[in-house]
Design an enzyme around this catalytic site. Structure first.
Site, PDB file in Angstrom:
ATOM      1  N   TRP A 188       0.864  -1.183   0.000  1.00 25.91           N
ATOM      2  CA  TRP A 188       0.000   0.000   0.000  1.00 25.91           C
ATOM      3  C   TRP A 188       0.901   1.233   0.000  1.00 25.91           C
ATOM      4  O   TRP A 188       1.836   1.324   0.791  1.00 25.91           O
ATOM      5  CB  TRP A 188      -0.919   0.046   1.234  1.00 25.91           C
ATOM      6  CG  TRP A 188      -1.618   1.370   1.285  1.00 25.91           C
ATOM      7  CD1 TRP A 188      -2.637   1.791   0.487  1.00 25.91           C
ATOM      8  CD2 TRP A 188      -1.284   2.491   2.128  1.00 25.91           C
ATOM      9  NE1 TRP A 188      -2.965   3.099   0.783  1.00 25.91           N
ATOM     10  CE2 TRP A 188      -2.160   3.540   1.776  1.00 25.91           C
ATOM     11  CE3 TRP A 188      -0.333   2.703   3.130  1.00 25.91           C
ATOM     12  CZ2 TRP A 188      -2.104   4.788   2.405  1.00 25.91           C
ATOM     13  CZ3 TRP A 188      -0.273   3.938   3.763  1.00 25.91           C
ATOM     14  CH2 TRP A 188      -1.168   4.972   3.394  1.00 25.91           C
ATOM     15  N   GLU A 229      -3.035  -3.009  -2.409  1.00 17.76           N
ATOM     16  CA  GLU A 229      -4.168  -2.413  -1.683  1.00 17.76           C
ATOM     17  C   GLU A 229      -4.511  -1.017  -2.203  1.00 17.76           C
ATOM     18  O   GLU A 229      -3.685  -0.111  -2.202  1.00 17.76           O
ATOM     19  CB  GLU A 229      -3.821  -2.321  -0.186  1.00 17.76           C
ATOM     20  CG  GLU A 229      -4.928  -1.694   0.655  1.00 17.76           C
ATOM     21  CD  GLU A 229      -4.567  -1.599   2.143  1.00 17.76           C
ATOM     22  OE1 GLU A 229      -3.395  -1.871   2.502  1.00 17.76           O
ATOM     23  OE2 GLU A 229      -5.443  -1.232   2.940  1.00 17.76           O
ATOM     24  N   LYS A 231      -6.974   2.580  -2.298  1.00 18.01           N
ATOM     25  CA  LYS A 231      -7.558   3.495  -1.324  1.00 18.01           C
ATOM     26  C   LYS A 231      -8.283   4.604  -2.060  1.00 18.01           C
ATOM     27  O   LYS A 231      -7.948   4.930  -3.201  1.00 18.01           O
ATOM     28  CB  LYS A 231      -6.439   4.060  -0.436  1.00 18.01           C
ATOM     29  CG  LYS A 231      -6.926   4.867   0.750  1.00 18.01           C
ATOM     30  CD  LYS A 231      -5.804   5.028   1.772  1.00 18.01           C
ATOM     31  CE  LYS A 231      -6.212   5.967   2.892  1.00 18.01           C
ATOM     32  NZ  LYS A 231      -5.254   5.986   3.998  1.00 18.01           N
ATOM     33  N   ASP A 262      -9.668  -3.132   1.619  1.00 16.73           N
ATOM     34  CA  ASP A 262      -9.766  -2.584   2.979  1.00 16.73           C
ATOM     35  C   ASP A 262     -11.164  -2.000   3.138  1.00 16.73           C
ATOM     36  O   ASP A 262     -11.614  -1.198   2.304  1.00 16.73           O
ATOM     37  CB  ASP A 262      -8.680  -1.515   3.164  1.00 16.73           C
ATOM     38  CG  ASP A 262      -8.642  -0.932   4.574  1.00 16.73           C
ATOM     39  OD1 ASP A 262      -9.704  -0.500   5.066  1.00 16.73           O
ATOM     40  OD2 ASP A 262      -7.552  -0.885   5.175  1.00 16.73           O
ATOM     41  N   HIS A 265     -11.741   1.780   2.624  1.00 16.76           N
ATOM     42  CA  HIS A 265     -11.138   2.469   1.482  1.00 16.76           C
ATOM     43  C   HIS A 265     -12.077   2.736   0.315  1.00 16.76           C
ATOM     44  O   HIS A 265     -11.648   2.814  -0.833  1.00 16.76           O
ATOM     45  CB  HIS A 265      -9.913   1.687   0.998  1.00 16.76           C
ATOM     46  CG  HIS A 265      -8.764   1.796   1.956  1.00 16.76           C
ATOM     47  ND1 HIS A 265      -7.492   1.375   1.668  1.00 16.76           N
ATOM     48  CD2 HIS A 265      -8.707   2.290   3.213  1.00 16.76           C
ATOM     49  CE1 HIS A 265      -6.703   1.600   2.690  1.00 16.76           C
ATOM     50  NE2 HIS A 265      -7.411   2.155   3.653  1.00 16.76           N
ATOM     51  N   HIS A 289      -8.536  -6.356   4.493  1.00 17.48           N
ATOM     52  CA  HIS A 289      -8.225  -5.568   5.677  1.00 17.48           C
ATOM     53  C   HIS A 289      -9.570  -5.251   6.316  1.00 17.48           C
ATOM     54  O   HIS A 289     -10.238  -4.296   5.918  1.00 17.48           O
ATOM     55  CB  HIS A 289      -7.479  -4.285   5.309  1.00 17.48           C
ATOM     56  CG  HIS A 289      -6.008  -4.478   5.220  1.00 17.48           C
ATOM     57  ND1 HIS A 289      -5.126  -3.449   5.038  1.00 17.48           N
ATOM     58  CD2 HIS A 289      -5.249  -5.602   5.330  1.00 17.48           C
ATOM     59  CE1 HIS A 289      -3.889  -3.925   5.012  1.00 17.48           C
ATOM     60  NE2 HIS A 289      -3.947  -5.227   5.187  1.00 17.48           N
ATOM     61  N   ASP A 297     -12.370   6.906   6.730  1.00 19.98           N
ATOM     62  CA  ASP A 297     -11.477   5.756   6.896  1.00 19.98           C
ATOM     63  C   ASP A 297     -10.798   5.842   8.259  1.00 19.98           C
ATOM     64  O   ASP A 297      -9.587   5.990   8.360  1.00 19.98           O
ATOM     65  CB  ASP A 297     -10.442   5.776   5.754  1.00 19.98           C
ATOM     66  CG  ASP A 297      -9.474   4.616   5.833  1.00 19.98           C
ATOM     67  OD1 ASP A 297      -9.844   3.570   6.393  1.00 19.98           O
ATOM     68  OD2 ASP A 297      -8.342   4.765   5.319  1.00 19.98           O
ATOM     69  N   ASP A 299     -10.438   3.711  10.795  1.00 19.93           N
ATOM     70  CA  ASP A 299      -9.746   2.558  11.379  1.00 19.93           C
ATOM     71  C   ASP A 299     -10.140   2.298  12.828  1.00 19.93           C
ATOM     72  O   ASP A 299      -9.283   2.049  13.670  1.00 19.93           O
ATOM     73  CB  ASP A 299      -8.224   2.704  11.238  1.00 19.93           C
ATOM     74  CG  ASP A 299      -7.773   2.558   9.788  1.00 19.93           C
ATOM     75  OD1 ASP A 299      -7.941   1.465   9.241  1.00 19.93           O
ATOM     76  OD2 ASP A 299      -7.278   3.546   9.203  1.00 19.93           O
ATOM     77  N   ASP A 329      -7.165  -4.451  10.031  1.00 21.17           N
ATOM     78  CA  ASP A 329      -6.462  -3.165   9.919  1.00 21.17           C
ATOM     79  C   ASP A 329      -7.246  -2.110  10.683  1.00 21.17           C
ATOM     80  O   ASP A 329      -8.197  -1.535  10.164  1.00 21.17           O
ATOM     81  CB  ASP A 329      -6.295  -2.764   8.445  1.00 21.17           C
ATOM     82  CG  ASP A 329      -5.397  -1.539   8.300  1.00 21.17           C
ATOM     83  OD1 ASP A 329      -4.817  -1.105   9.313  1.00 21.17           O
ATOM     84  OD2 ASP A 329      -5.282  -1.016   7.174  1.00 21.17           O
TER      85      ASP A 329
HETATM   86  C1  RNT Z   1      -3.761   2.718   4.893  1.00 29.13           C
HETATM   87  C2  RNT Z   1      -3.897   1.278   4.611  1.00 29.13           C
HETATM   88  C3  RNT Z   1      -2.780   0.411   5.123  1.00 29.13           C
HETATM   89  C4  RNT Z   1      -2.307   0.797   6.504  1.00 29.13           C
HETATM   90  C5  RNT Z   1      -1.322  -0.166   7.114  1.00 29.13           C
HETATM   91  C6  RNT Z   1      -0.652   0.400   8.312  1.00 29.13           C
HETATM   92  O1  RNT Z   1      -4.905   3.432   4.688  1.00 29.13           O
HETATM   93  O2  RNT Z   1      -5.122   0.798   5.111  1.00 29.13           O
HETATM   94  O3  RNT Z   1      -3.161  -0.920   5.060  1.00 29.13           O
HETATM   95  O4  RNT Z   1      -3.368   0.947   7.393  1.00 29.13           O
HETATM   96  O5  RNT Z   1      -0.447  -0.592   6.169  1.00 29.13           O
HETATM   97 ZN    ZN Z   2      -5.467  -1.325   5.034  1.00 24.93          ZN
END
Ligand code: RNT
Ligand code: ZN
Length: 422
Positions: A188, A229, A231, A262, A265, A289, A297, A299, A329
């Site tokens: 990523w 990955e 985003k 993810d 994302h 993720h 986003d 997390d 994640d």
């Molecule tokens: C970032 C991505 C990525 C990170 C990690 C730390 O938006 O989701 O996966 O969260 O690599």
């Molecule tokens: Zn991620």
């Protein structure tokens, strides 16, 4: 009645109730026991890492909160992970970032990292019996400060990050070899513009060329699998993300890489649960993720939300367990970090169990018959089936605390270990 008796009794009743809708409870729990979750190390220290010159978290990532007791070195982080793993049923994997290298205080540039710098992690994972996954770190670094890495217009900077990617795949292969289980190495990059770009094409063409260079050497897929990955946007890169969904979907399909989805994302009403069966028509394997975006986003720690359940449902319904690598994640610095791992991982496992216990044959039958009323009614009814009795029995069998008992262990760990850290 003892606690174990109560759990056994509830389990027997649940078994009957599930049998009545055609679900084999024992089989579901047996399958659940075989599913590894890739637990991300970075929840343990707010995506800090151990680089001697480690500075601010970059790449548009943000961990908010300053709950005391975060891990500051490999031993502490592994200790915290050991604690969390002891409270989660099943055998799981640990997902590392390159910034968690242990170099004995020596500054080792990211393009020079080798498996040796992760030998302590490898030994630890070997002893624990689980696998390990890996990520190159394309953020929190002076050479990423301008917001571009693999797509940077500057040849020197771009080459540095290409070399980092190459180094990380080699580490992944060593990890896979040492642990006897393929390491998923996930790429990523944060590359993007805060404001409207004049050139959307250039960075994407450079990213493609850089990835081709990173992946030029074939690596035995039994040792290492590469994932990419996408985003939608990041803090400071709101207007344009080089590695968008279309970009990486195309890249994964064209090159046979794993696609990483993810949950945070995509646009706010877009869900990855609906994407699984679509992308699986075109890619062999994917990495997830699992995260919990709240308004953005963000997390947040994963909980048993409708979307977490829908993701698990799609994996099980599609019979994709052998093709989906389930990773986590999230990073919350405002609560006990060990508890965050336990809550998030247990939530995903619960979601998978609920999915494995779904009366899917009956649902499909009604759908095929055009009985849409019956389909909706049974779906609602299925939500109230006693999955938690099966979960409790599963935890008991796997020798981890049942119900909220795990929290007492985390609180004790906080008092005796975390509170002593400065
Ligand atoms: C970032 C991505 C990525 C990170 C990690 C730390 O938006 O989701 O996966 O969260 O690599
Ligand atoms: Zn991620």
């Amino acid at each position: 009645m003892t606690c174990a008796d109560r759990i056994a009794k509830a389990y027997e009743l649940a078994k009957d109730q599930y049998a009545a809708v055609g679900v084999d409870v024992e089989r579901a729990a047996d399958v659940l026991a075989t599913i590894p979750i890739s637990i991300h190390c970075w929840q343990g220290d707010d995506v800090g890492g151990f680089e001697p010159a480690g500075g601010e978290l970059g790449g548009g990532l943000a961990a908010t909160g300053d709950y005391p007791g975060k891990a500051r070195n490999g031993d502490q982080l592994r200790g915290d992970l050991d604690k969390a793993l002891s409270l989660i049923p099943g055998m799981h994997r640990v997902n590392l970032h390159a910034m968690y290298a242990e170099t004995g205080g020596k500054a080792v540039e990211r393009d020079e990292l080798t498996a040796e710098h992760f030998s302590r992690w490898i030994d630890w994972a070997k002893a624990a019996g689980g696998g390990m996954d890996f990520n190159p770190t394309f953020f929190s670094h002076p050479k990423a400060a301008d917001g571009f890495t693999l797509s940077c217009a500057n040849d020197g900077i771009r080459q540095f990050w290409i070399d980092h990617g190459i180094a990380c795949r080699r580490i992944g292969a060593e990890v896979g070899k040492a642990l006897g289980s393929a390491c998923v190495t996930n790429f990523w990059v944060p590359d993007g513009w805060k404001d409207t770009p004049a050139d959307r094409k250039g960075p994407r063409e450079r990213l493609k060329a850089s990835l081709d260079a990173v992946f030029a050497d074939p690596i035995d897929p039994t040792l290492n699998l590469d994932a990419v990955e996408s985003k939608l946007f990041g803090l400071g890169a709101e207007s344009y993300t080089v590695g968008s969904h279309e970009f990486y979907l195309g890249y994964a399909v064209a090159t046979g890489k794993l696609l990483c989805l993810d949950a945070g994302h995509f646009h706010p009403t877009e869900v990855i649960s609906d994407k699984l069966s679509a992308v699986m028509c075109f890619v062999d394997e994917i990495l997830l993720h699992v995260s919990r975006p709240v308004r953005w986003d963000s997390d947040h720690v994963v909980t048993l939300t409708d979307e977490t359940r829908a993701i698990a449902q799609e994996i099980v319904r599609g019979d994709y367990l052998g093709r989906v690598h389930v990773g986590l994640d999230f990073f919350d610095a405002s609560i006990n970090r060990v508890a965050a791992w336990v809550i998030g991982t247990r939530a995903v496992l619960k979601a998978l169990l609920i999915a494995l216990l779904e009366p899917i044959d009956a649902l499909r039958e009604r759908e095929a018959d055009g009985d849409l009323t019956g389909r909706l009614a049974l779906m609602e009814q299925a939500k109230a089936l006693p999955w938690s009795a099966v979960w409790d029995a599963h935890c008991l069998k796997q020798a981890v605390p049942v119900g909220p008992a795990w929290l007492e262990e985390v609180r004790d760990y906080e008092r005796t270990v975390l509170a002593k850290r400065t």
